[in-house]
Design a protein around this motif. Structure first.
Motif, mmCIF file in Angstrom:
data_model
loop_
_atom_site.group_PDB
_atom_site.id
_atom_site.type_symbol
_atom_site.label_atom_id
_atom_site.label_comp_id
_atom_site.label_asym_id
_atom_site.label_seq_id
_atom_site.Cartn_x
_atom_site.Cartn_y
_atom_site.Cartn_z
ATOM 1 N N ALA A 105 -6.495 13.981 4.735
ATOM 2 C CA ALA A 105 -6.199 12.856 3.842
ATOM 3 C C ALA A 105 -7.462 12.554 3.043
ATOM 4 N N ASP A 106 -7.270 12.171 1.811
ATOM 5 C CA ASP A 106 -8.365 11.835 0.914
ATOM 6 C C ASP A 106 -9.066 10.558 1.382
ATOM 7 N N GLU A 107 -10.394 10.584 1.447
ATOM 8 C CA GLU A 107 -11.157 9.413 1.929
ATOM 9 C C GLU A 107 -10.905 8.169 1.076
ATOM 10 N N GLU A 108 -10.813 8.341 -0.221
ATOM 11 C CA GLU A 108 -10.551 7.210 -1.106
ATOM 12 C C GLU A 108 -9.171 6.608 -0.822
ATOM 13 N N ALA A 109 -8.191 7.478 -0.572
ATOM 14 C CA ALA A 109 -6.838 7.002 -0.250
ATOM 15 C C ALA A 109 -6.816 6.276 1.094
ATOM 16 N N ILE A 110 -7.607 6.742 2.038
ATOM 17 C CA ILE A 110 -7.689 6.074 3.349
ATOM 18 C C ILE A 110 -8.243 4.664 3.172
ATOM 19 N N GLU A 111 -9.298 4.526 2.387
ATOM 20 C CA GLU A 111 -9.897 3.205 2.151
ATOM 21 C C GLU A 111 -8.920 2.278 1.413
ATOM 22 N N LYS A 112 -8.186 2.830 0.458
ATOM 23 C CA LYS A 112 -7.180 2.037 -0.259
ATOM 24 C C LYS A 112 -6.095 1.560 0.705
ATOM 25 N N PHE A 113 -5.640 2.457 1.596
ATOM 26 C CA PHE A 113 -4.633 2.079 2.584
ATOM 27 C C PHE A 113 -5.155 0.944 3.465
ATOM 28 N N LYS A 114 -6.386 1.073 3.945
ATOM 29 C CA LYS A 114 -6.975 0.024 4.800
ATOM 30 C C LYS A 114 -6.963 -1.324 4.092
ATOM 31 N N GLY A 115 -7.324 -1.334 2.813
ATOM 32 C CA GLY A 115 -7.316 -2.577 2.046
ATOM 33 C C GLY A 115 -5.917 -3.158 1.910
ATOM 34 N N GLN A 116 -4.943 -2.303 1.597
ATOM 35 C CA GLN A 116 -3.548 -2.756 1.499
ATOM 36 C C GLN A 116 -3.086 -3.335 2.832
ATOM 37 N N PHE A 117 -3.364 -2.598 3.902
ATOM 38 C CA PHE A 117 -2.868 -3.013 5.212
ATOM 39 C C PHE A 117 -3.523 -4.317 5.659
ATOM 40 N N ASP A 118 -4.827 -4.433 5.453
ATOM 41 C CA ASP A 118 -5.525 -5.665 5.839
ATOM 42 C C ASP A 118 -5.012 -6.872 5.058
ATOM 43 N N LYS A 119 -4.676 -6.658 3.787
ATOM 44 C CA LYS A 119 -4.228 -7.760 2.921
ATOM 45 C C LYS A 119 -2.768 -8.124 3.145
ATOM 46 N N LYS A 120 -1.891 -7.113 3.296
ATOM 47 C CA LYS A 120 -0.451 -7.365 3.308
ATOM 48 C C LYS A 120 0.262 -6.996 4.606
ATOM 49 N N GLY A 121 -0.435 -6.340 5.536
ATOM 50 C CA GLY A 121 0.225 -5.907 6.769
ATOM 51 C C GLY A 121 1.108 -4.682 6.580
ATOM 52 N N ARG A 122 0.895 -3.998 5.450
ATOM 53 C CA ARG A 122 1.647 -2.773 5.166
ATOM 54 C C ARG A 122 0.889 -1.968 4.122
ATOM 55 N N GLY A 123 1.233 -0.687 4.052
ATOM 56 C CA GLY A 123 0.595 0.158 3.053
ATOM 57 C C GLY A 123 1.151 1.562 3.120
ATOM 58 N N SER A 124 0.779 2.366 2.136
ATOM 59 C CA SER A 124 1.228 3.757 2.072
ATOM 60 C C SER A 124 0.021 4.678 2.026
ATOM 61 N N LEU A 125 0.201 5.868 2.587
ATOM 62 C CA LEU A 125 -0.871 6.854 2.602
ATOM 63 C C LEU A 125 -0.275 8.249 2.536
ATOM 64 N N GLN A 126 -0.872 9.099 1.712
ATOM 65 C CA GLN A 126 -0.447 10.488 1.619
ATOM 66 C C GLN A 126 -1.285 11.356 2.551
ATOM 67 N N ILE A 127 -0.590 12.235 3.256
ATOM 68 C CA ILE A 127 -1.223 13.212 4.137
ATOM 69 C C ILE A 127 -0.887 14.594 3.589
#
Length: 135
Positions: free
Chosen positions: A89-111
């Motif tokens: 998984a792309d490191e930038e996408a992982i960080e974006k997912f973490k931000g989404q999840f921390d803010k909204k309790g949900r998020g998407s990530l491509q593997i």
């Protein structure tokens, strides 16, 4: 639940060793031209993507529901030997997912998943988009 305990995964014979999944070349997964069936390769790749997702966020285990939202796969060469799945998984996408999840309790990530045979021949590559939501 451990991915390799899922009945269908057991049925086709996907094996795990050190978070690496493989599928042997055997009769019950072959297609009409005696290569590993596209659906068996898809199953191997999708399962590996889920295991990789778990490995990225072990702290979320039993606290979320991950659901496959989208999949894209391209078959490159016939699989005529045992195949092994590799995920990333792309490191930038992982960080974006973490931000989404921390803010909204949900998020998407491509593997991303590549499947290669034991001779290092790329048989297919895929992208799986997982939607993860807190319980």
């Amino acid at each position: 639940m451990k991915a390799t305990d899922i009945p269908f995964i057991k049925y086709i014979g996907i094996k795990e060793k050190d978070r690496e999944l493989s599928l042997n070349f055997k009769e019950n997964v072959l297609n009409h031209i005696k290569t590993i069936h596209a659906s068996a390769q898809f199953t191997l790749a999708e399962t590996q993507s889920g295991i990789h997702l778990q490995s990225l966020f072990p702290e979320l285990e039993d606290k979320v529901i991950p659901v496959l939202r989208d999949a894209q796969i391209k078959y490159k060469k016939p699989a005529q030997e045992k195949i092994i799945a590799f995920a990333s998984a792309d490191e930038e996408a992982i960080e974006k997912f973490k931000g989404q999840f921390d803010k909204k309790g949900r998020g998407s990530l491509q593997i991303e998943v590549k499947i290669k045979d034991i001779n290092d021949v790329l048989t297919c590559q895929a992208t799986f988009t997982w939607f993860v939501q807190a319980l």
